[in-house]
Design a protein around this motif. Structure first.
Motif, PDB file in Angstrom:
ATOM      1  N   ALA A  82     -30.339  15.567 -25.807  1.00 46.62           N
ATOM      2  CA  ALA A  82     -30.399  14.677 -26.971  1.00 46.62           C
ATOM      3  C   ALA A  82     -31.178  13.412 -26.646  1.00 46.62           C
ATOM      4  CB  ALA A  82     -28.988  14.327 -27.444  1.00 46.62           C
ATOM      5  N   ALA A  83     -30.947  12.854 -25.463  1.00 51.40           N
ATOM      6  CA  ALA A  83     -31.613  11.608 -25.074  1.00 51.40           C
ATOM      7  C   ALA A  83     -33.105  11.799 -24.861  1.00 51.40           C
ATOM      8  CB  ALA A  83     -30.974  11.055 -23.809  1.00 51.40           C
ATOM      9  N   ARG A  84     -33.518  13.018 -24.535  1.00 55.94           N
ATOM     10  CA  ARG A  84     -34.932  13.271 -24.231  1.00 55.94           C
ATOM     11  C   ARG A  84     -35.651  14.040 -25.316  1.00 55.94           C
ATOM     12  NH1 ARG A  84     -34.191  15.332 -18.037  1.00 55.94           N
ATOM     13  NH2 ARG A  84     -32.933  16.883 -19.121  1.00 55.94           N
ATOM     14  N   SER A  85     -34.994  14.264 -26.446  1.00 55.91           N
ATOM     15  CA  SER A  85     -35.544  15.145 -27.473  1.00 55.91           C
ATOM     16  C   SER A  85     -36.346  14.368 -28.510  1.00 55.91           C
ATOM     17  CB  SER A  85     -34.417  15.912 -28.173  1.00 55.91           C
ATOM     18  OG  SER A  85     -34.942  16.854 -29.063  1.00 55.91           O
ATOM     19  N   SER A  86     -37.518  13.865 -28.105  1.00 58.33           N
ATOM     20  CA  SER A  86     -38.346  13.108 -29.034  1.00 58.33           C
ATOM     21  C   SER A  86     -38.961  14.004 -30.108  1.00 58.33           C
ATOM     22  CB  SER A  86     -39.461  12.373 -28.272  1.00 58.33           C
ATOM     23  OG  SER A  86     -40.258  13.291 -27.552  1.00 58.33           O
ATOM     24  N   GLU A  87     -39.007  15.298 -29.840  1.00 57.63           N
ATOM     25  CA  GLU A  87     -39.512  16.250 -30.828  1.00 57.63           C
ATOM     26  C   GLU A  87     -38.510  17.389 -30.956  1.00 57.63           C
ATOM     27  OE1 GLU A  87     -43.377  17.518 -29.688  1.00 57.63           O
ATOM     28  OE2 GLU A  87     -44.279  15.531 -29.882  1.00 57.63           O
TER      29      GLU A  87
END
Length: 229
Positions: A82-87
């Protein structure tokens, strides 16, 4: 879920977030609100991931930190994603930790050992930046409903704006404080060594470079001691 009551609570929280005097206080209000406003939420926290490192912000309980550190050790998990899911996906949900988790086969059983039953993770983002993830936990399997997810998503949307605003304000305040401290230090050097303004700044700059000390720290020392050494 009584959405009218929820809306009133969200409006009150949004006003309260603007009244906080620091980033830490803002984040603590966000995670505290999650346990108050989202049905089934027992604990909450905000996770920031930098590379493979995790930082837990404003956790409401120790289990939040333990979950974050577990995912750091394993190199992944729903909160990390979730924290790294920019796309792509911006909401991650584990409905029941007692069931197999094909996507996170290592994290699931270990999280269950921490006493967790279910969780949701929401990317915190604005139009300009991704800020981390708001993670909500329950000690009970199946605690989060579709209404819980909607409430969590609305909370995360408000939280992202408040987090970004608080951080920008803190950065501005820090910049202004640094500028004032440097100016004060230059004034001390100009008065004590009969230097021009550009000469005083050059003294600060050269000392900073030669001793590998940040310019603001050099200035702070001069303000406290009246000298660069």
């Amino acid at each position: 879920m009584d959405w009218r009551v929820f809306g009133q609570q969200m409006a009150s929280m949004a006003r309260d977030l603007l009244a906080q005097d620091s980033v830490d206080a803002t984040l603590a209000r966000i995670t505290g609100s999650a346990t108050e406003l989202v049905e089934g939420c027992d604990e909450a926290g905000i996770l920031i991931v930098q590379g493979s490192r995790a930082e837990s912000l404003a956790p409401t309980g120790r289990v939040v930190v333990e979950s974050d550190m577990l995912q750091e050790r394993l190199g992944g998990g729903p909160c990390f994603d979730a924290a790294r899911s920019s796309e792509g996906e911006r909401v991650f949900r584990i409905a029941d930790f007692t069931a197999a988790q094909p996507r996170w086969p290592s994290y699931g059983p270990e999280a269950r050992k921490l006493g967790l039953g279910s969780m949701m993770g929401f990317l915190l983002f604005t139009e300009d930046e991704d800020l981390g993830a708001l993670n909500l936990y329950s000690f009970h399997p199946g605690a989060f409903t579709e209404a819980s997810e909607t409430a969590g998503w609305l909370l995360a949307s408000h939280a992202a704006v408040a987090f970004s605003s608080a951080r920008t304000h803190a950065q501005l305040q820090n910049a202004l404080t640094t500028r004032h401290t440097i100016g004060e230090a230059m004034g001390i050097l100009m008065g004590s060594h009969d230097l021009a303004e550009d000469q005083a700044f050059d003294v600060l700059r050269r000392y900073s470079q030669e001793h590998n000390i940040k310019l603001r720290e050099v200035a702070r020392r001069i303000c406290e001691r009246g000298t660069v050494v």
